[in-house]
Design a protein around this motif. Structure first.
Motif, short mmCIF file in Angstrom:
data_model
loop_
_atom_site.label_atom_id
_atom_site.label_comp_id
_atom_site.label_asym_id
_atom_site.label_seq_id
_atom_site.Cartn_x
_atom_site.Cartn_y
_atom_site.Cartn_z
N THR A 305 1.09 22.69 16.33
CA THR A 305 1.44 22.03 14.51
C THR A 305 1.91 21.12 14.35
N VAL A 306 2.04 20.21 13.67
CA VAL A 306 2.18 18.79 13.03
C VAL A 306 4.00 18.43 13.81
N GLU A 308 4.64 20.20 16.31
CA GLU A 308 4.99 19.59 17.09
C GLU A 308 4.67 18.01 17.89
N ARG A 309 3.63 18.41 16.92
CA ARG A 309 3.31 16.56 17.09
C ARG A 309 4.55 15.56 16.91
N LEU A 310 5.40 15.37 15.96
CA LEU A 310 6.02 14.32 15.96
C LEU A 310 6.89 14.43 16.82
N SER A 311 7.76 16.02 17.06
CA SER A 311 8.55 15.74 18.11
C SER A 311 7.91 15.40 19.67
N ASP A 312 6.62 15.40 19.90
CA ASP A 312 6.64 14.05 21.26
C ASP A 312 6.17 13.21 20.32
N PHE A 313 6.32 12.18 19.04
CA PHE A 313 5.95 10.97 19.21
C PHE A 313 7.94 10.82 19.19
N THR A 314 8.96 11.57 18.93
CA THR A 314 10.28 11.46 18.20
C THR A 314 10.50 11.23 19.86
N GLU A 531 19.26 21.40 25.50
CA GLU A 531 17.34 21.94 25.14
C GLU A 531 17.20 21.55 23.45
N LEU A 532 16.26 21.12 23.54
CA LEU A 532 15.18 20.69 22.84
C LEU A 532 14.69 21.76 21.47
N PRO A 533 15.70 22.22 20.41
CA PRO A 533 14.75 23.24 19.51
C PRO A 533 13.60 22.36 19.33
N SER A 534 13.24 23.60 18.10
CA SER A 534 11.68 22.95 17.76
C SER A 534 12.32 22.12 16.61
N TYR A 535 11.65 21.46 16.27
CA TYR A 535 11.43 21.15 14.56
C TYR A 535 11.00 22.34 13.94
#
Ligand code: GTP
Ligand code: MG
Length: 682
Positions: A305-306, A308-314, A531-535
């Motif tokens: 999802t968008v 999740e992509r944002l998570s990868d970038f940050t 832990e990294l919660p989902s955005y």
């Protein structure tokens, strides 16, 4: 510690349950033998197994199918069990009790009076315990999308089905072994409560079941709440709830605390909470969890999802730094834009044109000059008058409040989005140089608002060493919000460079002190693990609730403190104490820091009214360099009274006083140096 107590009938909860089916409840078998019934609970005898002799003996006492009995107590090591029937007590041997098959009665059907049952919400961090607590008790509370939002116990009361319950929201824990102070607080509740509601994030079943299996071994009546049910579908997750219920051997209810779905079902299931018969093999438990997950859960493939992509970038080494700087800058711009916008366009004009003339007029009718002085002070400038209704209101509502709401508006958004743990990852490397790991950045960020919640939030850190270092950083890296607001709003008269200079000096000092403490303290810094919660897109209604809670805190805690401070200054002024103290401190302050003598009383009362001390510099008409020195000194020289006591409590008097003294000496030395350099250069 804040304890919220509130009575709200849970029946009023607006529940649109869609997914939990009644069918799953019917499949759940509630028959157990007497040994498994919890103490002080009633049950109906269904069947007595065993030979004629057993049946006969029990029959003689009236313990026959259909009779109601109450289990009073059980002895250890499978000793006799005490039951009560119609006011008479009997001791039944363990093997015989195993042959008595019973059906536990709902708590409301229990014979005799029924005490308030203590229910505790236990689960991993960030699974929605606090939101669920708020949905059940109707209490407004602060929730956020990262582990460790709740650090203390919060208690609420509710009624359901004619029964009274006490509900306790605990800090999140990963297992029953304890690593931090927050873990310890939560663990105590396993023994102290009557019923456990184990809250699980349904999108993370495998990780959450680890704690569930451990909790089942605590042999307490328990039920499982599969929260985040709204999130399972678009994550491609389907869970066979009846199968999970059968394996765990306790009721399982699906809930979405966010959408208020399934709450009534959860409350209905409370009386069915029971002690599980599931056997657990500590050695093999991850295999056991794997098997459970394979049996009950199906995953479908789906695209990124968008968010999740944002998570990868940050989290990307460069993308992360770009985001962090972007977020910091945007926060400052928004906070200033909203804050200044409110002050210049709304609050200041309202105060000057409508409020002040009105209040002056009204107070003018009061005969006593002393009371007039207390209320509106002795000057028409709201920053100079020291009147409760003039300076008090102006500082609290016109100068500080707009920055307060705008900061918490932006911060609340970042909290709910789930950005803070990602910021922790990005700054981890940098923080390691000061003996800290990235997670300390969350308390430090909180400290930009108010130091007290920030100090408390250090309880999620694992070691005393980390706590000390983080607290030193919180106390020094930046002022609290009211001070920042005043430094910005007064400092802007001297120009942006003056304001920036103050903050840069503070930051350099904070880092310097941390390097020093890190060197002196024995031990090594901990490894980073979080832990990294989902955005998640923040819900506007939850953000509004959270902002409301913080505004209520502002009005109930900060505003009275500001008014009190202004009042103290007013009285000291009236009694000429200020004049007296000023005379004593005049020379030292002037010699060491080059400041005018009137600053002396502000320093004296800064301990009580630290948040507003910078504002009190306004009437002194300082030069830019004096303003820099005055601000830096007032930010550092002592914590405010609330943070002082919080520090004592969190670190113990010895360490807390050491840090406070060190920071005081640094404040004195640095302001002296700035003054000396200024004199030499100019
Ligand atoms: N989508 C969705 N989000 C939820 C649900 N329940 C809670 N949340 C969100 O999940 C985040 C964590 O919620 P909290 O209630 O703070 O979680 P907690 O278990 O109390 O967390 P700790 O206090 O840190 O242990 C918040 O941002 C909530 O808004 C839910 O059922 N669905
Ligand atoms: Mg919580």
């Amino acid at each position: 510690m804040f304890m919220i107590k509130k009575d709200v009938p849970a029946e009023i909860i607006n529940d649109h349950d869609i997914k939990q089916t009644d069918e799953s409840d019917h499949r759940y078998s509630s028959l157990i033998n007497l040994t498994r019934l919890e103490n002080n609970r009633s049950a109906k005898v269904i069947e007595i197994q065993g030979g004629h002799q057993v049946v006969g003996k029990l029959e003689a006492m009236g313990i026959v199918p259909g009779a109601t009995v109450v289990k009073k107590s059980a002895s250890i090591m499978k000793g006799p069990i005490v039951i009560e029937k119609a006011g008479m007590q009997f001791a039944v041997g363990y093997p015989m009790a195993e042959k008595i098959i019973i059906e536990p009665l709902a708590w409301d059907d229990a014979a005799g009076h029924s005490p308030v049952k203590k229910i505790v919400l236990l689960g991993n961090p960030n699974v929605g315990k606090t939101l669920l607590f708020s949905r059940i008790t109707g209490t407004g509370v602060v929730t956020a999308n990262y582990a460790g939002t709740t650090i203390d116990l919060v208690t609420g009361k509710f009624n359901y089905g004619g029964r009274k319950y006490e509900l306790i929201d605990a800090p999140g824990i990963y297992s029953l072994e304890h690593f931090s102070e927050a873990d310890e607080i939560a663990l105590k509740l396993v023994t102290d409560s009557d019923i456990i509601i184990n809250v699980i994030d349904a999108t993370n079943l495998e990780r959450n079941l680890n704690l569930t299996l451990q909790l089942l071994q605590a042999r307490k009546p328990m039920l499982v709440c599969l929260n985040f049910w709204d999130d399972t579908e678009h994550n491609g997750i389907s869970i066979d709830v009846p199968a999970l219920q059968k394996i765990l051997d306790v009721p399982v209810v699906t809930v979405s605390a966010l959408r208020k779905e399934g709450i009534a079902k959860l409350l209905e299931a409370i009386p069915k909470a029971r002690i599980s018969n599931l056997t657990y093999d500590a050695e093999e438990h991850w295999n056991q969890i794997g098997n459970i997950v394979n049996t009950v859960q199906k995953l479908e493939h789906r695209h990124h999802t968008v968010l999740e992509r944002l998570s990868d970038f940050t989290l990307h080494p460069i993308g992360g730094i770009i985001t962090a700087l972007g977020v910091l800058l945007t926060t400052l711009v928004i906070v200033r834009f909203i804050g200044e916008g409110m002050i210049n366009n709304l609050l200041d004009p309202f105060y000057t044109n409508i409020y002040a003339p009105l209040i002056m007029n009204l107070v003018g009718h009061i005969p006593s000059e002393f009371i007039q002085g207390l209320l509106v002070g002795y000057s028409t400038d709201p920053l100079e008058s020291f009147g409760i209704l003039t300076s008090g209101i102006y500082i609290a509502l016109v100068q500080v409040f707009p920055y307060f709401i705008s900061f918490y508006f932006v911060f609340g958004f970042l909290e709910d989005l789930g950005y803070l743990p990602r910021l922790a990852v990005v700054v981890d490397n940098f923080f390691h140089r000061f003996g800290l790991h990235g997670y300390s950045s969350i308390p430090v960020m909180l400290g930009l608002g108010c130091k007290v919640p920030a100090l408390l939030s250090t309880r999620v850190l694992n070691s005393q060493r980390e706590k000390i270092l983080t607290i030193a950083l919180i106390m020094m890296s930046a002022p609290c919000l009211p001070q920042t607001a005043m430094i910005v709003s007064l400092g802007m008269h001297y120009g942006v460079t003056t304001v920036l200079f103050i903050f840069i000096i503070l930051l350099i000092l904070a880092l310097g002190i941390n390097i020093l403490i890190n060197k002196k303290l024995p031990g090594k810094s901990e490894e980073f693990f979080t832990e990294l919660p989902s955005y998640r897109m923040p819900s506007p209604s939850l953000m509004a609730v959270k902002l409301r809670v913080r505004i209520v805190e502002y009005f109930s805690e900060i505003l009275p403190m500001i008014t009190l401070g202004v009042l103290i200054m007013n009285i000291l002024d009236y009694l000429k104490v200020i004049e007296f103290a000023t005379n004593i401190l005049k020379k030292p302050v002037e010699l060491v820091m080059g400041l005018p003598p009137e600053i002396a009383p502000i320093m004296l009362m800064g301990f009580l009214r630290k948040d507003v001390s910078i504002a009190l510099l306004a009437p002194l008409h300082l030069t830019a360099h004096q303003f820099i020195i005055g601000s830096i000194f007032l930010v550092l020289y002592t914590p405010c009274i609330a943070s002082f006591f919080t520090m004592l409590k969190e670190l113990g008097a010895k360490i807390a006083l050491k840090i406070i003294t060190l920071v005081f000496i640094v404040a004195l030395a640095v302001t002296f140096m700035i003054h000396a350099i200024y004199i030499l250069v100019f």
